[in-house]
Design a protein around this motif. Structure first.
Motif, PDB file in Angstrom:
ATOM      1  N   ILE A 223      15.703  83.940 -46.978  1.00  0.00           N
ATOM      2  CA  ILE A 223      14.366  84.351 -46.529  1.00  0.00           C
ATOM      3  C   ILE A 223      14.418  85.779 -45.990  1.00  0.00           C
ATOM      4  O   ILE A 223      15.233  86.087 -45.118  1.00  0.00           O
ATOM      5  CB  ILE A 223      13.851  83.396 -45.424  1.00  0.00           C
ATOM      6  CG1 ILE A 223      13.931  81.934 -45.864  1.00  0.00           C
ATOM      7  CG2 ILE A 223      12.438  83.782 -45.008  1.00  0.00           C
ATOM      8  CD1 ILE A 223      13.113  81.583 -47.065  1.00  0.00           C
TER       9      ILE A 223
ATOM     10  N   GLN B 214      11.477  84.556 -50.498  1.00  0.00           N
ATOM     11  CA  GLN B 214      12.868  84.154 -50.707  1.00  0.00           C
ATOM     12  C   GLN B 214      13.529  85.078 -51.725  1.00  0.00           C
ATOM     13  O   GLN B 214      13.024  85.235 -52.842  1.00  0.00           O
ATOM     14  CB  GLN B 214      12.913  82.724 -51.213  1.00  0.00           C
ATOM     15  CG  GLN B 214      14.291  82.138 -51.165  1.00  0.00           C
ATOM     16  CD  GLN B 214      14.262  80.635 -51.361  1.00  0.00           C
ATOM     17  OE1 GLN B 214      13.221  80.028 -51.553  1.00  0.00           O
ATOM     18  NE2 GLN B 214      15.417  80.018 -51.319  1.00  0.00           N
TER      19      GLN B 214
ATOM     20  N   GLU C 172      16.920  79.694 -42.325  1.00  0.00           N
ATOM     21  CA  GLU C 172      15.816  79.850 -43.278  1.00  0.00           C
ATOM     22  C   GLU C 172      14.496  80.159 -42.568  1.00  0.00           C
ATOM     23  O   GLU C 172      13.430  80.054 -43.172  1.00  0.00           O
ATOM     24  CB  GLU C 172      15.666  78.572 -44.107  1.00  0.00           C
ATOM     25  CG  GLU C 172      16.853  78.302 -45.014  1.00  0.00           C
ATOM     26  CD  GLU C 172      16.758  76.953 -45.684  1.00  0.00           C
ATOM     27  OE1 GLU C 172      15.732  76.673 -46.302  1.00  0.00           O
ATOM     28  OE2 GLU C 172      17.709  76.163 -45.553  1.00  0.00           O
TER      29      GLU C 172
ATOM     30  N   VAL D  22      11.352  82.045 -40.920  1.00  0.00           N
ATOM     31  CA  VAL D  22      10.598  83.277 -41.159  1.00  0.00           C
ATOM     32  C   VAL D  22      10.593  84.149 -39.902  1.00  0.00           C
ATOM     33  O   VAL D  22      10.238  85.326 -39.963  1.00  0.00           O
ATOM     34  CB  VAL D  22       9.134  82.992 -41.595  1.00  0.00           C
ATOM     35  CG1 VAL D  22       9.093  82.263 -42.921  1.00  0.00           C
ATOM     36  CG2 VAL D  22       8.366  82.235 -40.525  1.00  0.00           C
TER      37      VAL D  22
ATOM     38  N   ARG E 240       2.597  82.196 -47.995  1.00  0.00           N
ATOM     39  CA  ARG E 240       3.483  82.283 -49.153  1.00  0.00           C
ATOM     40  C   ARG E 240       2.997  83.366 -50.118  1.00  0.00           C
ATOM     41  O   ARG E 240       1.810  83.456 -50.414  1.00  0.00           O
ATOM     42  CB  ARG E 240       3.513  80.932 -49.853  1.00  0.00           C
ATOM     43  CG  ARG E 240       4.468  80.822 -51.002  1.00  0.00           C
ATOM     44  CD  ARG E 240       4.534  79.377 -51.488  1.00  0.00           C
ATOM     45  NE  ARG E 240       5.300  79.291 -52.716  1.00  0.00           N
ATOM     46  CZ  ARG E 240       4.771  79.372 -53.934  1.00  0.00           C
ATOM     47  NH1 ARG E 240       3.474  79.526 -54.061  1.00  0.00           N
ATOM     48  NH2 ARG E 240       5.532  79.293 -55.001  1.00  0.00           N
TER      49      ARG E 240
ATOM     50  N   ASP F   8       6.584  83.158 -55.198  1.00  0.00           N
ATOM     51  CA  ASP F   8       7.785  82.873 -54.413  1.00  0.00           C
ATOM     52  C   ASP F   8       8.344  81.510 -54.821  1.00  0.00           C
ATOM     53  O   ASP F   8       7.617  80.513 -54.804  1.00  0.00           O
ATOM     54  CB  ASP F   8       7.410  82.868 -52.924  1.00  0.00           C
ATOM     55  CG  ASP F   8       8.635  82.803 -52.022  1.00  0.00           C
ATOM     56  OD1 ASP F   8       9.735  82.536 -52.538  1.00  0.00           O
ATOM     57  OD2 ASP F   8       8.484  83.014 -50.812  1.00  0.00           O
TER      58      ASP F   8
ATOM     59  N   THR G  86       8.878  79.060 -48.168  1.00  0.00           N
ATOM     60  CA  THR G  86       9.053  80.154 -47.209  1.00  0.00           C
ATOM     61  C   THR G  86       8.085  80.043 -46.033  1.00  0.00           C
ATOM     62  O   THR G  86       7.327  80.970 -45.734  1.00  0.00           O
ATOM     63  CB  THR G  86       8.898  81.521 -47.925  1.00  0.00           C
ATOM     64  OG1 THR G  86       9.626  81.476 -49.158  1.00  0.00           O
ATOM     65  CG2 THR G  86       9.460  82.662 -47.107  1.00  0.00           C
TER      66      THR G  86
END
Lengths: 398, 346
Positions: free
Chosen positions: A210, A233, B79, B81, B115, B119, B123
């Motif tokens: 990310i 990503q 992972e 954000v 998002r 993607d 995310t």
């Protein structure tokens, strides 16, 4: 008595049902309007294509998952090269002597003086026993055949090919603008937009996962835009392309304080020849002008209609009327004061006054976290807390 | 008729009560795609955000759970954000109390608007809770057990509007079904952590001058991300915090200390080289070094020291020369005197 009650109840039910209907219509339209407004605000359409996901996006020529561009022994096993063209292969009509080709007639058909693996056929096969799929395997240095006799596209000399993890970025700002690129909040690169306001660049050997890329631009006059960010990503061993970035316009107000009735000027840079809209306070109807071919725009605004001795705000965006999809996000919200009183400036997230909002300012904020220290109390509400953090992130420049 | 009245009232109340919630509020929710797990397995509960077309830039999240039923082992931020943390994930097990808590708070410079089209991932993870079931004595006789994990009222999100506006928010927790199985436990977290061979991202150390933070001391600021297992902690080392001036050949004790940003330097004279180490959950390390700029005082001090040394050396050389010449002259005088006396004697 019973009749009266009965009549009243009927009236109650009827009124309730009518009321329900109107409430339904009211809230339904309200919700739809909210939705429309949300769509109106979130305008910039940034898209991501992944060169390596085996999906051929509109901007891609091909995508086989690996995109190694390595030489292949047939049309069926040809390798895509960086999603922009096919790599060399037996059957592309070009003889590749370094790959051991003796001929290449543009196909993988035997019996036409050039066999399936681009070797000369002295006695063409005209019928029966035709061109099987079992390739010759070729001479030395031509790769390792797969189980089907055809080399695996992702295998080169027995070593699996893993492409680089790269990022391609494309967007638009203003002609000659300097764009600062932030990666997870830290300055990664500074690039320049060309005379058409386009900018492109690549980041190689990226860590997959990310990633948030932020972009802010400084126009030729040194005015700064808001930071526009996209979180997505980064795919391992693939080229991820982020396109469609539109940097919101820059905006300054001159003068920042003016007596009521005098004109003030909103100015900045935008995408050339687009319609710039400036919204004062919460006005529904914006002030409009057309950006020049070099992106400059100016709006003269009469302060007569604004409340005297009060702060006001203005924000701007731009729309390309030829392309309704092309609509930027809003600029920085800029404060100005209408009146003659001696007043201070508005919010500032640049806590150490060094001209940028970055980790140092964040550090100052954390140092004063949950205190009442005015040094970091950006919104002056008496405590250093999450709203101050939010404002700091809004003005982040890296 | 009375029933009809109630139905009518229900309709009106429904219109008033339900429709406001159909407007587009930001959603923070616990991902319940997989909610049935083996009691002894270690699995994830991702905390996700759906911005519903809005842009947000800061969140604070409070997760509450029953510590008698499940255990939160860790929180994965790899992972996430979120890139800046005002509160790194904190697990409060509150053993013996009714509820355990997980708290975290962070933000995204430039904001997060959902998002990006195309993607490959969603995310939208804020953090992933690493969860395992708690074996209770009576559980052996049960086939499954239900446990609630909820998002607390302290959970908030802020709009990316430059005014620090709190976003309208809807929250959704998760209902876990834990089943007993005699099969060997599966630890998803451990296997993911073991696969992380990439060190945290390269980062910079920034010197923060004391007065700017309302203090008279010097600090350093640092921040990085690890996109696999997440940053576990930071450590700081100051090479020679106690040295002074020219005495650089006598290094003092230096050692790594676990630290967080902003970090108050031990060497407030800024004579030491500073090293910051970011360590991820698998122990991969990224070390960066920072040499503070020499203060004018230090430069002056060191200049004077050098001048003093040169001066002393020059003085010694002159002294030796002077004494040598003087001795030579005295010897010459004595020699001449002896010759004269000899001449007079003859």
């Amino acid at each position: 008595m019973y009749d009266t009650l009965h009549v009243n109840s009927r009236w109650f039910v009827q009124i309730s049902l009518v009321l329900s209907f109107y409430l339904f219509v009211f809230f339904y339209i309200g919700a739809r309007t909210d939705s429309a407004q949300a769509q109106y605000i979130a305008t910039t359409t940034v898209s991501l294509t992944v060169c390596g996901d085996s999906i051929v996006a509109p901007s891609e020529f091909c995508d086989d998952g690996t995109n190694s561009g390595l030489y292949a022994f047939s049309i069926a096993t040809r390798n895509c090269s960086s999603c922009i063209a096919w790599g060399q292969y037996c059957g592309d009509g070009v003889i590749q002597p370094f790959e051991g080709e003796e001929c290449d007639d543009g196909n993988n058909t035997a019996g036409d003086y050039c066999d399936v693996s681009c070797q000369n056929e002295s006695d063409p096969v005209t019928e029966g026993g035709g061109g099987g799929s079992g390739g010759s395997g070729g001479g030395g240095g031509r790769g390792t055949p797969g189980d089907d006799g055809i080399p695996d596209a992702s295998v080169d000399g027995g070593i699996e090919y893993l492409g680089e993890t790269n990022l391609n970025i494309a967007g638009r700002a203003y002609p000659g603008a300097t764009i600062t690129v932030l990666r997870d909040g830290e300055v990664e690169r500074v690039v320049e937009a060309d005379s058409s306001a386009n900018f492109t660049f690549s980041l190689t050997e990226q860590t997959p996962g990310i990633t948030t890329l932020g972009f802010w631009a400084a126009d030729r006059a040194g005015r700064r835009s808001i930071t526009y960010a996209a979180t997505f990503q980064v795919v391992q061993n693939a080229v991820t392309t982020l396109s469609g970035i539109l940097i919101p316009p820059t905006l300054t107000v001159t003068p920042e304080k003016a007596p009521q009735g005098t004109a003030i000027s909103f100015a900045g840079s935008a995408l050339p020849s687009t319609k710039v809209q400036a919204y004062v306070d919460k006005a529904d109807k914006p002030e409009e002008t057309l950006a020049s071919t070099n992106g400059e725009w100016t709006i003269s605004y009469d302060t007569t209609k604004l409340t005297n001795e009060a702060f006001h705000t203005v924000k701007a965006n731009y729309i390309d009327e030829d392309n309704i999809q092309l609509k930027s996000g809003y600029s920085l919200i800029t404060n100005f004061y209408v009146g003659t009183r001696d007043v201070g400036t508005g919010l500032t997230a640049d806590l150490n006054n060094d001209g940028v909002v970055n980790l140092t300012d964040f550090s100052i904020l954390l140092f004063n976290w949950n205190t009442t220290n005015a040094v970091a109390d950006i919104n002056k509400d008496g405590s250093v807390s999450l709203p101050d953090f939010s404002i700091l992130l809004f003005y982040w420049t890296g | 008729m009375q029933r009809l009245c109630y139905i009518s009232l229900f309709l009106v109340a429904g219109c008033i009560g339900v429709f406001p919630y159909t407007t587009y509020a930001v959603q923070i929710f616990l991902d319940t795609t997989e909610n049935t797990h083996n009691l002894s397995d270690t699995f994830y509960i991702p905390v996700r955000i759906d911005t519903q077309g809005e842009c947000i830039n800061a969140v604070t999240v409070e997760v509450a759970y029953n510590p008698d039923e499940i255990s939160i082992q860790d929180v994965s931020t790899g992972e996430s954000v979120l890139t800046l943390w005002t509160q790194f994930p904190l697990i409060q097990k509150n053993e013996g109390k009714e509820l355990g808590q997980v708290l975290f708070e962070g933000g995204i410079p430039g904001g997060y608007c959902g998002r990006v089209i195309g993607d490959p991932g969603q995310t939208n993870i804020l953090a992933k809770l690493v969860v395992t079931g708690v074996r209770q004595q009576e559980f052996a006789t049960d086939t499954s057990k239900v446990s609630q994990v909820v998002l607390g009222p302290a959970t908030k999100a802020y709009l990316h509007d430059g005014s620090g506006t709190e976003a309208p928010l809807t929250l959704a927790g998760s209902t876990l079904v834990l089943t007993y199985s005699s099969s060997s436990p599966n630890n998803l977290w451990l296997s993911d952590v073991k696969q992380d061979v990439i060190a945290p991202e390269l980062f910079e150390i920034t010197l923060v001058e004391g007065p700017s933070v309302g203090s008279n001391k010097h600090y350093i600021a640092f921040n990085t991300t690890d996109k696999q297992s997440g940053v576990d902690h930071y450590e700081v080392l100051e090479t020679d915090p106690d040295r002074f001036g020219f005495l650089t050949w006598t290094p003092r004790e230096s050692y790594w200390v676990i630290a967080s940003s902003p970090y108050e330097l031990r060497d407030q004279n800024l004579h030491s080289k500073i090293l910051v180490k970011a360590v991820d959950k698998n122990g991969n390390e990224r070390i960066v070094t920072y040499t503070p700029p020499m203060s004018p005082f230090v430069v002056l001090t060191q200049s004077y020291t050098a001048l003093l040394l040169v001066g002393v050396l020059v003085f010694i050389v002159f002294l030796v020369l002077y004494k040598t010449i003087r001795r030579k002259r005295r010897n010459d005088v004595l020699k001449n005197s002896a010759i004269i006396e000899d001449d007079h004697g003859q």
